[in-house]
Write an enzyme that holds these catalytic residues in place. Structure first.
Site, PDB file in Angstrom:
ATOM      1  N   CYS A 154      13.628  11.452   6.621  1.00  0.00           N
ATOM      2  CA  CYS A 154      13.348  11.165   7.914  1.00  0.00           C
ATOM      3  C   CYS A 154      14.859  11.025   8.735  1.00  0.00           C
ATOM      4  CB  CYS A 154      12.742   9.661   8.156  1.00  0.00           C
ATOM      5  SG  CYS A 154      13.806   8.208   7.231  1.00  0.00           S
TER       6      CYS A 154
ATOM      7  N   LYS B 164       0.843  -0.954   0.129  1.00  0.00           N
ATOM      8  CA  LYS B 164      -0.125   0.201   0.106  1.00  0.00           C
ATOM      9  C   LYS B 164       0.956   1.246   0.089  1.00  0.00           C
ATOM     10  CE  LYS B 164      -1.953   2.986   1.841  1.00  0.00           C
ATOM     11  NZ  LYS B 164      -1.947   4.458   1.222  1.00  0.00           N
TER      12      LYS B 164
ATOM     13  N   GLU C  82       8.576   2.565  11.232  1.00  0.00           N
ATOM     14  CA  GLU C  82       9.729   3.390  11.132  1.00  0.00           C
ATOM     15  C   GLU C  82       9.207   4.899  11.168  1.00  0.00           C
ATOM     16  OE1 GLU C  82      11.510   6.006   9.862  1.00  0.00           O
ATOM     17  OE2 GLU C  82      12.793   5.241   8.484  1.00  0.00           O
TER      18      GLU C  82
ATOM     19  N   GLU D 273       8.866  17.095  14.287  1.00  0.00           N
ATOM     20  CA  GLU D 273       9.658  16.592  13.288  1.00  0.00           C
ATOM     21  C   GLU D 273       9.233  17.850  12.290  1.00  0.00           C
ATOM     22  OE1 GLU D 273       8.372  13.198  11.022  1.00  0.00           O
ATOM     23  OE2 GLU D 273      10.594  12.778  10.570  1.00  0.00           O
TER      24      GLU D 273
HETATM   25  O1  TXE Z   1       2.211  10.571   6.473  1.00  0.00           O
HETATM   26  P1  TXE Z   1       1.280   9.309   6.798  1.00  0.00           P
HETATM   27  P2  TXE Z   1       1.887  11.833   5.931  1.00  0.00           P
HETATM   28  C1  TXE Z   1       5.924  12.322   8.657  1.00  0.00           C
HETATM   29  C2  TXE Z   1       6.305  14.012   8.227  1.00  0.00           C
HETATM   30  C3  TXE Z   1       4.922  14.227   7.618  1.00  0.00           C
HETATM   31  C4  TXE Z   1       4.067  13.469   8.509  1.00  0.00           C
HETATM   32  C5  TXE Z   1       2.679  13.182   7.826  1.00  0.00           C
HETATM   33  O2  TXE Z   1       6.649  14.543   9.406  1.00  0.00           O
HETATM   34  O3  TXE Z   1       4.724  15.669   7.715  1.00  0.00           O
HETATM   35  O4  TXE Z   1       4.660  12.235   8.667  1.00  0.00           O
HETATM   36  O5  TXE Z   1       2.925  12.826   6.579  1.00  0.00           O
HETATM   37  C6  TXE Z   1      -0.683   5.452   5.163  1.00  0.00           C
HETATM   38  N1  TXE Z   1      -3.729   3.130   8.767  1.00  0.00           N
HETATM   39  N2  TXE Z   1       6.582  11.411   7.855  1.00  0.00           N
HETATM   40  O6  TXE Z   1       0.262  12.477   6.529  1.00  0.00           O
HETATM   41  O7  TXE Z   1       0.016   9.633   7.098  1.00  0.00           O
HETATM   42  C7  TXE Z   1      -0.670   6.560   3.992  1.00  0.00           C
HETATM   43  O8  TXE Z   1      -1.880   6.227   3.066  1.00  0.00           O
HETATM   44  C8  TXE Z   1      -2.834   2.447   7.840  1.00  0.00           C
HETATM   45  C9  TXE Z   1       7.767  10.517   8.168  1.00  0.00           C
HETATM   46  O9  TXE Z   1       1.925  11.830   4.277  1.00  0.00           O
HETATM   47  O10 TXE Z   1       2.000   8.533   7.899  1.00  0.00           O
HETATM   48  C10 TXE Z   1       0.597   6.316   3.479  1.00  0.00           C
HETATM   49  O11 TXE Z   1       0.770   5.148   2.741  1.00  0.00           O
HETATM   50  N3  TXE Z   1      -1.941   3.658   6.817  1.00  0.00           N
HETATM   51  C11 TXE Z   1       8.289   9.723   7.010  1.00  0.00           C
HETATM   52  C12 TXE Z   1       1.388   6.007   4.875  1.00  0.00           C
HETATM   53  O12 TXE Z   1       0.653   5.713   5.744  1.00  0.00           O
HETATM   54  C13 TXE Z   1      -2.291   4.757   6.895  1.00  0.00           C
HETATM   55  C14 TXE Z   1       7.795   9.724   5.866  1.00  0.00           C
HETATM   56  C15 TXE Z   1       2.331   7.315   5.194  1.00  0.00           C
HETATM   57  O13 TXE Z   1       1.667   8.307   5.409  1.00  0.00           O
HETATM   58  C16 TXE Z   1      -3.275   5.484   7.881  1.00  0.00           C
HETATM   59  C17 TXE Z   1       6.540  10.477   5.522  1.00  0.00           C
HETATM   60  C18 TXE Z   1      -3.892   4.432   8.626  1.00  0.00           C
HETATM   61  N4  TXE Z   1      -4.859   4.995   9.609  1.00  0.00           N
HETATM   62  C19 TXE Z   1       5.896  11.125   6.475  1.00  0.00           C
HETATM   63  N5  TXE Z   1      -3.477   6.675   7.629  1.00  0.00           N
HETATM   64  C20 TXE Z   1       9.423   8.817   7.384  1.00  0.00           C
HETATM   65  N6  TXE Z   1       9.399   8.582   8.535  1.00  0.00           N
HETATM   66  O14 TXE Z   1      10.187   8.758   6.617  1.00  0.00           O
HETATM   67  C21 TXE Z   1      -2.398   6.906   6.584  1.00  0.00           C
HETATM   68  N7  TXE Z   1      -1.877   5.601   6.102  1.00  0.00           N
END
Ligand code: TXE
Length: 490
Positions: free
Chosen positions: A281, A172, A247, A382
């Site tokens: 990250c 996904k 992560e 972050e």
């Molecule tokens: O990430 P999300 P977002 C951090 C960064 C960013 C913040 C939000 O600070 O500003 O996270 O980003 C899926 N159940 N990072 O909102 O929501 C979603 O569809 C299952 C750090 O874009 O965490 C996507 O595939 N899955 C980072 C994935 O989770 C769910 C990289 C990541 O989205 C879900 C990116 C749910 N309830 C953002 N909700 C890193 N660690 O590298 C969302 N998703």
């Protein structure tokens, strides 16, 4: 061509369609299918059947490794096309996208090799009649949920070890950047992955990620993304006691002692934080500088940050692209506004670029912020964008305390010419990766992951394979006989 792959078939799914936006100019450049609830059920059922009754888990590890090697070859064959799509989707420069494809290739090759060497172990019980072995078996159906900053790379860290270990997967990808994940699944199909072993669903976290995380037929969820989402996934997985690997980002200290070469520090501090517009990250967002160096360094960082060339990732002169989305841009603007309101000094950037050619895209000028306090939002949370904050210290102890003063623990660095001090600081930092006199490199053979709220598992290295394995103990008594405990009735 349909965008979902379920049970060996490309299909359009029942969740409608979604537009994919180029962050450079906010134009729509692709439309993709979205999964509906029935697609989630079908994908999990396909992965379940492929695991329970298909050939893949029992395929000799050498053959599984050979498939991963074929994928690596295909990635190199299609490198330019994949890199171009990654740049259109994420906004990062083409140079970075090409490096990503090479890194992804290396990850596939690493796990292809490791698959053949992973033999489990014999345990000496002290009893010659007993053979005790620990064997490695796949966990089962693994859901792989990935973010938008390194769509292909993050997926490779999960899918290559998961397949090497003999699992079946449902992928996904982020709804913001789904395209290269679809391309990778096409390569897995071409390389000969058996039916049902690899499935991909596109769609939002709420409608596709969440039901996958709760699903009773899923054995494991591996997730990279934001902290709040990771916590939601852990809660969802708790109902069925799934294995979870998460992560979740970082707030990474980059500690500089004054005995470091000035130009080396300036150059590396900028690279550590402004690559991919800071959406990394492990980005070195918190520069922590010894007093003697502080003022000169802030001035030079500001001067150099102001000269970074923003532009289209496809143009070879571009040094940094846009942020990935309007939402991420708004978040960064909010962070800078809060830093200003709390009394910090913005010495570079702090606004969107003025060039008319960049007006439609999600651009933000590389920003350097000095005179910060530890309680400011910009220091604690972050940011995930082009913001460098500069803190100062007087002693080694203080540098370590500042470096560890975060709820995250993903990565950090220390710069010094004193090898003893470098080792002391590296050992004292509570972060999963520490660089000494460097920032950023990672390597498929070495573990990657977080302490504290940065996560709870490891990717890459041998542990990155173990995440996708059950370690089963088999006790074989070759000379069975009565145990002799309950002899009263004899
Ligand atoms: O990430 P999300 P977002 C951090 C960064 C960013 C913040 C939000 O600070 O500003 O996270 O980003 C899926 N159940 N990072 O909102 O929501 C979603 O569809 C299952 C750090 O874009 O965490 C996507 O595939 N899955 C980072 C994935 O989770 C769910 C990289 C990541 O989205 C879900 C990116 C749910 N309830 C953002 N909700 C890193 N660690 O590298 C969302 N998703």
């Amino acid at each position: 061509m349909p965008s979902l792959f379920i049970d060996g078939q490309w299909t359009s799914g029942s969740g409608g369609s979604a537009e994919v936006v180029n962050p450079f100019d906010a134009s729509v450049f692709e439309t993709v299918d979205q999964a509906g609830p029935d697609d989630v059920e079908r994908a999990v059922a396909a992965a379940r059947a492929a695991f329970d009754t298909g050939p893949w888990p029992g395929t000799p590890v050498g053959e599984r490794g050979a498939l991963l090697h074929r994928v690596a070859d295909l990635l190199q064959r299609d490198k330019e096309e994949i890199a171009r799509v990654e740049t259109l989707d994420t906004g990062k420069t083409l140079v970075e996208s090409r490096i990503d494809v090479d890194d992804v290739t290396a990850v596939f090759r690493y796990y292809a090799g490791l698959a053949g060497k992973d033999t489990g172990r014999l345990v000496d019980t002290g009893n010659p009649a007993v053979v005790s072995r620990v064997v490695h078996e796949p966990v089962g159906v693994c859901v792989l949920i990935t973010p938008w900053n390194y769509p292909l790379l993050q997926l490779s860290w999960k899918v290559a070890p998961a397949l090497a270990a003999g699992n079946t997967v449902v992928i996904k990808p982020s709804e913001v950047t789904p395209l290269t994940s679809v391309l990778l699944v096409r390569l897995l199909e071409e390389a000969g992955a058996p039916r049902g072993v690899v499935n991909i669903l596109l769609g939002e976290g709420r409608t596709v990620g969440a039901p996958l995380s709760e699903h009773p037929d899923v054995d494991m969820v591996s997730f990279t993304g934001g902290l709040a989402t990771g916590q939601a996934i852990m809660r969802a997985a708790a109902t069925t006691v799934k294995r979870v690997a998460v992560e979740l980002g970082g707030k990474n200290p980059n500690i500089v002692f004054a005995d470091t070469d000035f130009e080396t520090v300036v150059d590396n501090a900028l690279t550590a934080v402004f690559l991919h517009a800071g959406q990394v990250c492990s980005a070195g967002t918190r520069l922590i500088v010894e007093d003697a160096l502080h003022d000169d360094l802030v001035a030079e960082l500001a001067r150099r940050a102001d000269r970074i060339r923003l532009g289209n990732g496809l143009d070879k002169d571009t040094e940094s692209g846009p942020l990935v989305s309007a939402a991420q841009l708004a978040k960064i603007e909010d962070f800078v506004a809060s830093a200003r309101a709390e009394g910090a000094r913005v010495v570079a950037g702090g606004h969107r670029p003025e060039e008319p050619g960049l007006r439609n895209g999600f651009f933000y000028r590389p920003t350097v912020i000095a005179d910060v306090r530890r309680d400011m939002r910009v220091i604690r949370e972050e940011t995930f964008g082009p913001i460098l904050t500069v803190e100062r210290f007087t002693s080694e102890e203080e540098a370590i305390a500042l470096g560890n003063d975060t709820e995250y623990g993903l990565s950090g660095a220390v710069w010094t010419g004193d090898a003893g001090r470098a080792e002391r600081v590296a050992r004292a930092l509570r972060h999963g990766t520490v660089w000494i006199n460097d920032f950023g490199p990672y390597f498929p053979g070495a573990e990657w992951g977080g302490f504290k709220r940065s996560g709870n598992g490891r990717e890459l290295g041998p542990t990155g394979l173990a995440e996708y394995q059950e370690h089963k103990h088999i006790w074989h008594n070759t000379q069975p006989g009565p145990a002799g405990w309950f002899t009263g009735g004899v």
